[in-house]
Design a protein around this motif. Sequence first.
Motif, mmCIF file in Angstrom:
data_model
loop_
_atom_site.group_PDB
_atom_site.id
_atom_site.type_symbol
_atom_site.label_atom_id
_atom_site.label_comp_id
_atom_site.label_asym_id
_atom_site.label_seq_id
_atom_site.Cartn_x
_atom_site.Cartn_y
_atom_site.Cartn_z
ATOM 1 N N VAL A 189 0.907 -1.181 0.129
ATOM 2 C CA VAL A 189 -0.102 0.199 0.130
ATOM 3 C C VAL A 189 0.708 1.122 0.129
ATOM 4 O O VAL A 189 2.156 1.236 0.190
ATOM 5 N N PRO A 190 0.291 2.325 -0.302
ATOM 6 C CA PRO A 190 1.184 3.694 -0.104
ATOM 7 C C PRO A 190 1.774 3.865 1.243
ATOM 8 O O PRO A 190 1.267 3.445 2.142
ATOM 9 N N ASP A 191 3.056 4.326 1.109
ATOM 10 C CA ASP A 191 3.899 4.647 2.420
ATOM 11 C C ASP A 191 3.043 5.829 3.386
ATOM 12 O O ASP A 191 2.504 6.670 2.731
ATOM 13 N N ARG A 192 2.900 5.343 4.616
ATOM 14 C CA ARG A 192 2.389 6.508 5.565
ATOM 15 C C ARG A 192 3.238 7.587 5.773
ATOM 16 O O ARG A 192 2.874 8.543 6.339
ATOM 17 N N VAL A 193 4.432 7.197 5.664
ATOM 18 C CA VAL A 193 5.388 8.018 6.233
ATOM 19 C C VAL A 193 6.529 8.209 4.955
ATOM 20 O O VAL A 193 6.948 7.113 4.571
ATOM 21 N N HIS A 194 6.891 9.553 4.680
ATOM 22 C CA HIS A 194 7.888 9.505 3.656
ATOM 23 C C HIS A 194 8.800 11.012 4.047
ATOM 24 O O HIS A 194 8.380 11.555 4.735
ATOM 25 N N LEU A 195 9.700 10.730 3.272
ATOM 26 C CA LEU A 195 10.788 12.054 3.147
ATOM 27 C C LEU A 195 10.442 13.169 2.324
ATOM 28 O O LEU A 195 9.942 12.865 1.034
ATOM 29 N N ASP A 196 10.404 14.554 2.403
ATOM 30 C CA ASP A 196 10.389 15.583 1.743
ATOM 31 C C ASP A 196 11.946 16.065 1.490
ATOM 32 O O ASP A 196 12.530 16.343 2.584
ATOM 33 N N LEU A 197 12.165 16.554 0.403
ATOM 34 C CA LEU A 197 13.607 16.991 0.109
ATOM 35 C C LEU A 197 13.418 18.417 -0.500
ATOM 36 O O LEU A 197 12.289 18.987 -1.250
#
Length: 246
Positions: A189-197
């Motif tokens: 499923v789509p990630d619930r937590v990710h990084l923004d750059l």
Amino acid sequence: MTLRPVLVNIKALDDSAVGRFWAEALGWVVSSGEPGATAVKPVGFDWLDPVGVCVDVIAVPEPRTATKNRAHVDLATTSAAHQAELVARLKALGATPADVGQGDVPWTVLSDPEGNEFCVLEPRETYRDTGPIARVVVDCADPRAMARFWDEALDWRLQEVTDDQAVLRSAKGVGPYLEFLRSPVGKTVPDRVHLDLVPDPGDDKEAEVARLRALGAAYLDVGQGDVPWTCLVDPEGHEFCVLARP
């Protein structure tokens, strides 16, 4: 041409409640720039010139469905007493114990009020100067492949790479580590937590996006519409965003 991690982006049904939890957990402050978005950051944090990362909690209508998030944060402690006190305080704030198959380990696994896992680490010399977030941890199938992509993608320095782990940190030696750990569980499923750059001053966002695509990233359409950031996935499908500087 460089990019730096600036945000740990967490999806939530109630961004305000989850944002307040993380502010209390980290000892940071809350600010809401617009409805549905709650920023959690250290006093004086400048997202255009970030030292370390802050947290951005974004409201979404979909509840969490994954058995375990593929990305999470680990919190640093300075002593056994500090670890015990922090775990107790987090539980009082609404965290609950989580079992992700960790077994008998010296760290404590908890979930935030919407079930996002995180760890409270035992004291480790490696993380003595990171601030409250010791590391951002991402599950992956091939740490060596992730090391190749992310070492080129970021201006962070590759610290270690093995078959089981890849570790990066800011070349300035500040803030948390970014660690990719081998996991047998693939993405469902789509990630619930990710990084923004964020690009460095003077760097062009679209040029950075083109560079990332040449490295193996792909565009991602999550229904974001016409927004000033660009959504991408890395070669293993981990979502991340490249923000535009004003």
